[in-house]
Write a protein that holds these residues in place. Structure first.
Motif, PDB file in Angstrom:
ATOM      1  N   LYS A  74      51.395  15.881  42.528  1.00 39.80           N
ATOM      2  CA  LYS A  74      50.821  16.868  43.455  1.00 39.80           C
ATOM      3  C   LYS A  74      50.593  18.180  42.722  1.00 39.80           C
ATOM      4  CE  LYS A  74      52.973  15.297  47.735  1.00 39.80           C
ATOM      5  NZ  LYS A  74      54.065  15.536  48.658  1.00 39.80           N
ATOM      6  N   GLN A  75      51.566  18.578  41.939  1.00 37.49           N
ATOM      7  CA  GLN A  75      51.432  19.847  41.224  1.00 37.49           C
ATOM      8  C   GLN A  75      50.307  19.798  40.196  1.00 37.49           C
ATOM      9  OE1 GLN A  75      55.349  20.885  39.794  1.00 37.49           O
ATOM     10  NE2 GLN A  75      56.089  21.081  41.902  1.00 37.49           N
ATOM     11  N   ALA A  76      50.144  18.643  39.557  1.00 37.90           N
ATOM     12  CA  ALA A  76      49.096  18.505  38.545  1.00 37.90           C
ATOM     13  C   ALA A  76      47.693  18.625  39.163  1.00 37.90           C
ATOM     14  CB  ALA A  76      49.247  17.169  37.814  1.00 37.90           C
ATOM     15  N   LEU A  77      47.592  18.320  40.454  1.00 42.36           N
ATOM     16  CA  LEU A  77      46.275  18.388  41.115  1.00 42.36           C
ATOM     17  C   LEU A  77      45.927  19.794  41.600  1.00 42.36           C
ATOM     18  CD1 LEU A  77      46.303  15.156  43.331  1.00 42.36           C
ATOM     19  CD2 LEU A  77      45.477  15.431  40.992  1.00 42.36           C
ATOM     20  N   GLU A  78      46.950  20.634  41.717  1.00 42.95           N
ATOM     21  CA  GLU A  78      46.715  21.988  42.236  1.00 42.95           C
ATOM     22  C   GLU A  78      45.696  22.721  41.370  1.00 42.95           C
ATOM     23  OE1 GLU A  78      47.697  23.652  44.965  1.00 42.95           O
ATOM     24  OE2 GLU A  78      48.672  21.801  45.626  1.00 42.95           O
ATOM     25  N   GLY A  79      44.741  23.345  41.994  1.00 38.76           N
ATOM     26  CA  GLY A  79      43.771  24.158  41.266  1.00 38.76           C
ATOM     27  C   GLY A  79      42.608  23.372  40.678  1.00 38.76           C
ATOM     28  N   LEU A  80      42.684  22.031  40.708  1.00 40.24           N
ATOM     29  CA  LEU A  80      41.574  21.260  40.133  1.00 40.24           C
ATOM     30  C   LEU A  80      40.404  21.192  41.119  1.00 40.24           C
ATOM     31  CD1 LEU A  80      43.335  18.215  38.397  1.00 40.24           C
ATOM     32  CD2 LEU A  80      42.544  20.365  37.375  1.00 40.24           C
ATOM     33  N   LYS A  81      39.205  21.170  40.540  1.00 37.25           N
ATOM     34  CA  LYS A  81      38.001  21.045  41.365  1.00 37.25           C
ATOM     35  C   LYS A  81      37.166  19.886  40.852  1.00 37.25           C
ATOM     36  CE  LYS A  81      37.378  25.767  42.853  1.00 37.25           C
ATOM     37  NZ  LYS A  81      36.486  26.896  42.931  1.00 37.25           N
ATOM     38  N   ALA A  82      36.510  19.207  41.774  1.00 37.20           N
ATOM     39  CA  ALA A  82      35.621  18.114  41.387  1.00 37.20           C
ATOM     40  C   ALA A  82      34.189  18.475  41.769  1.00 37.20           C
ATOM     41  CB  ALA A  82      36.037  16.821  42.068  1.00 37.20           C
ATOM     42  N   VAL A  83      33.255  17.973  40.965  1.00 34.69           N
ATOM     43  CA  VAL A  83      31.832  18.138  41.278  1.00 34.69           C
ATOM     44  C   VAL A  83      31.359  16.881  41.997  1.00 34.69           C
ATOM     45  CG1 VAL A  83      29.518  18.383  40.303  1.00 34.69           C
ATOM     46  CG2 VAL A  83      31.438  19.684  39.342  1.00 34.69           C
ATOM     47  N   HIS A  84      30.794  17.064  43.190  1.00 33.84           N
ATOM     48  CA  HIS A  84      30.307  15.939  44.012  1.00 33.84           C
ATOM     49  C   HIS A  84      28.782  15.954  44.038  1.00 33.84           C
ATOM     50  CE1 HIS A  84      34.245  15.018  46.039  1.00 33.84           C
ATOM     51  NE2 HIS A  84      34.495  16.203  45.543  1.00 33.84           N
ATOM     52  N   SER A  85      28.193  14.766  43.947  1.00 37.38           N
ATOM     53  CA  SER A  85      26.727  14.712  44.020  1.00 37.38           C
ATOM     54  C   SER A  85      26.264  13.407  44.662  1.00 37.38           C
ATOM     55  CB  SER A  85      26.117  14.837  42.613  1.00 37.38           C
ATOM     56  OG  SER A  85      26.436  13.702  41.846  1.00 37.38           O
ATOM     57  N   VAL A  86      25.064  13.472  45.231  1.00 35.12           N
ATOM     58  CA  VAL A  86      24.431  12.267  45.771  1.00 35.12           C
ATOM     59  C   VAL A  86      24.199  11.281  44.639  1.00 35.12           C
ATOM     60  CG1 VAL A  86      22.297  11.375  46.776  1.00 35.12           C
ATOM     61  CG2 VAL A  86      23.355  13.416  47.729  1.00 35.12           C
ATOM     62  N   LYS A  87      23.807  11.810  43.485  1.00 33.97           N
ATOM     63  CA  LYS A  87      23.518  10.938  42.347  1.00 33.97           C
ATOM     64  C   LYS A  87      24.751  10.112  41.971  1.00 33.97           C
ATOM     65  CE  LYS A  87      21.405  10.932  37.819  1.00 33.97           C
ATOM     66  NZ  LYS A  87      20.709  11.727  36.799  1.00 33.97           N
ATOM     67  N   VAL A 118      36.037  19.570  37.020  1.00 38.61           N
ATOM     68  CA  VAL A 118      35.640  20.777  36.282  1.00 38.61           C
ATOM     69  C   VAL A 118      36.691  21.105  35.218  1.00 38.61           C
ATOM     70  CG1 VAL A 118      35.125  23.251  36.498  1.00 38.61           C
ATOM     71  CG2 VAL A 118      34.476  21.667  38.339  1.00 38.61           C
ATOM     72  N   GLY A 119      36.228  21.315  33.987  1.00 37.89           N
ATOM     73  CA  GLY A 119      37.134  21.726  32.912  1.00 37.89           C
ATOM     74  C   GLY A 119      37.890  20.592  32.247  1.00 37.89           C
ATOM     75  N   MET A 120      37.652  19.356  32.696  1.00 37.19           N
ATOM     76  CA  MET A 120      38.300  18.196  32.051  1.00 37.19           C
ATOM     77  C   MET A 120      37.253  17.388  31.311  1.00 37.19           C
ATOM     78  SD  MET A 120      41.055  16.577  34.715  1.00 37.19           S
ATOM     79  CE  MET A 120      41.657  15.220  33.748  1.00 37.19           C
ATOM     80  N   GLU A 121      37.674  16.701  30.249  1.00 37.45           N
ATOM     81  CA  GLU A 121      36.771  15.759  29.595  1.00 37.45           C
ATOM     82  C   GLU A 121      36.290  14.762  30.657  1.00 37.45           C
ATOM     83  OE1 GLU A 121      35.717  15.737  26.534  1.00 37.45           O
ATOM     84  OE2 GLU A 121      37.009  17.313  25.689  1.00 37.45           O
ATOM     85  N   VAL A 122      35.001  14.452  30.629  1.00 38.55           N
ATOM     86  CA  VAL A 122      34.430  13.603  31.688  1.00 38.55           C
ATOM     87  C   VAL A 122      35.167  12.266  31.843  1.00 38.55           C
ATOM     88  CG1 VAL A 122      32.362  12.329  32.391  1.00 38.55           C
ATOM     89  CG2 VAL A 122      32.184  14.739  31.741  1.00 38.55           C
ATOM     90  N   PRO A 123      35.451  11.524  30.751  1.00 32.28           N
ATOM     91  CA  PRO A 123      36.146  10.230  30.955  1.00 32.28           C
ATOM     92  C   PRO A 123      37.521  10.406  31.599  1.00 32.28           C
ATOM     93  CG  PRO A 123      35.189  10.340  28.756  1.00 32.28           C
ATOM     94  CD  PRO A 123      35.076  11.723  29.335  1.00 32.28           C
ATOM     95  N   ALA A 124      38.261  11.416  31.170  1.00 30.79           N
ATOM     96  CA  ALA A 124      39.606  11.621  31.732  1.00 30.79           C
ATOM     97  C   ALA A 124      39.510  12.020  33.209  1.00 30.79           C
ATOM     98  CB  ALA A 124      40.346  12.688  30.933  1.00 30.79           C
ATOM     99  N   GLY A 125      38.537  12.872  33.521  1.00 29.28           N
ATOM    100  CA  GLY A 125      38.366  13.300  34.914  1.00 29.28           C
ATOM    101  C   GLY A 125      37.952  12.143  35.806  1.00 29.28           C
TER     102      GLY A 125
END
Ligand SMILES: [Fe+2]
Length: 282
Positions: free
Chosen positions: A149-162, A212-219
């Motif tokens: 839970k703590q590791a997820l705090e502050g993280l943001k994801a980019v959402h798209s129709v694509k 956001v801010g993470m390497e794409v594969p890891a995210g």
């Protein structure tokens, strides 16, 4: 009050029963239903066989109705009722329906608060496939180990129709594939949504492309792992549709998907949506 609620699973799902169907259309019933949807995520009204007018009455009793998808149904009687079908004669854009085979939340890429609730009436039940599955992202978040839970705090994801259409991109006819995939609806949301009442859910599903801010594969791997976590049996529910069944779910605290089905089953659902009252907030 002559409406009764009976839990289906410990963390998710409640079956509704009633003595007289008129009991479902009172202001007290609307209040009880709205609270129960927020508390239990999914409400099932077995074989109630609502008309569109009745479904819209319940939709509006829960909040403002909202039109999620631009009207493209040919035979819809009402602009606010969207017909979920793979029949191109009725729905000329079946790719959006194919996209529902994958875990998602409704209205997460559009420029308004995500709809509070989605309501579905089953008009034609498929003999094979076509069940709808729901996964509570409230219960899933609650069940995470504290350090996660703590590791997820502050993280943001980019959402798209694509992103949400990428699993079915190859099935979109080539002549309009580019146009469909390039519908530029992109939204950034906190991964953990802290709601106005203090409860927390996760904003995940196939619309989530990367973190956001993470390497794409890891995210992406993190997003897939979170969706798998939420989909585990303890937090999820599968509804096998019978003709006339009506289901309301809390779209702000759940992902959903359809078990794949074939156009030949004739599966037909009527969908309405209740506007969201709050934007996604950290
Ligand atoms: Fe959906």
């Amino acid at each position: 009050m002559a409406i009764r609620f009976e839990n289906i699973k410990e963390c998710i799902g409640t079956r509704v029963s009633w003595d007289d169907r008129a009991d479902l259309f009172t202001p007290e019933a609307a209040q009880a239903i709205r609270e129960k949807v927020a508390e239990r995520t999914v409400l099932v009204f077995p074989e109630i066989s609502l008309t569109d007018e009745e479904q819209l009455a319940i939709t509006q009793a829960l909040g403002d109705k909202v039109r999620l998808t631009a009207r493209n149904n040919v035979q819809s009687n009402d602009e606010d009722v969207y017909q979920v079908t793979l029949d191109e004669e009725i729905n000329p854009q079946p790719e959006y329906v194919l996209g529902t085979f994958f875990w998602h939340m409704d209205g997460i890429t559009v420029d308004m608060p995500p709809p509070f609730a989605t309501l579905l009436s089953c008009r034609i039940a498929p003999a094979l496939g076509g069940e709808t599955e729901f996964a509570s992202t409230y219960a899933a978040y609650e069940g995470l180990p504290e350090e996660e839970k703590q590791a997820l705090e502050g993280l943001k994801a980019v959402h798209s129709v694509k992103a949400s259409l990428s699993p079915i991109a190859d099935a979109i006819p080539e002549k309009h594939r580019e146009r469909v995939l390039n519908i530029g609806l992109v939204k950034e949301h906190p991964l953990v949504w802290t709601h106005g009442d203090g409860r927390k859910s996760m904003v995940i599903g196939t619309t989530a492309d990367h973190i956001v801010g993470m390497e794409v594969p890891a995210g992406r791997a993190m997003l897939v792992r979170l969706a798998e976590w939420a989909a585990q049996p303890a937090y999820s529910l599968r509804h096998k549709w019978k003709k006339g069944d009506f289901v309301i779910w809390d779209n702000t605290g759940a992902m959903h998907r359809a078990v794949p089905y074939d156009k030949s089953t004739g599966r037909m659902m009527h969908r309405t949506s209740v506007a969201g009252a709050e934007a996604v907030a950290a």
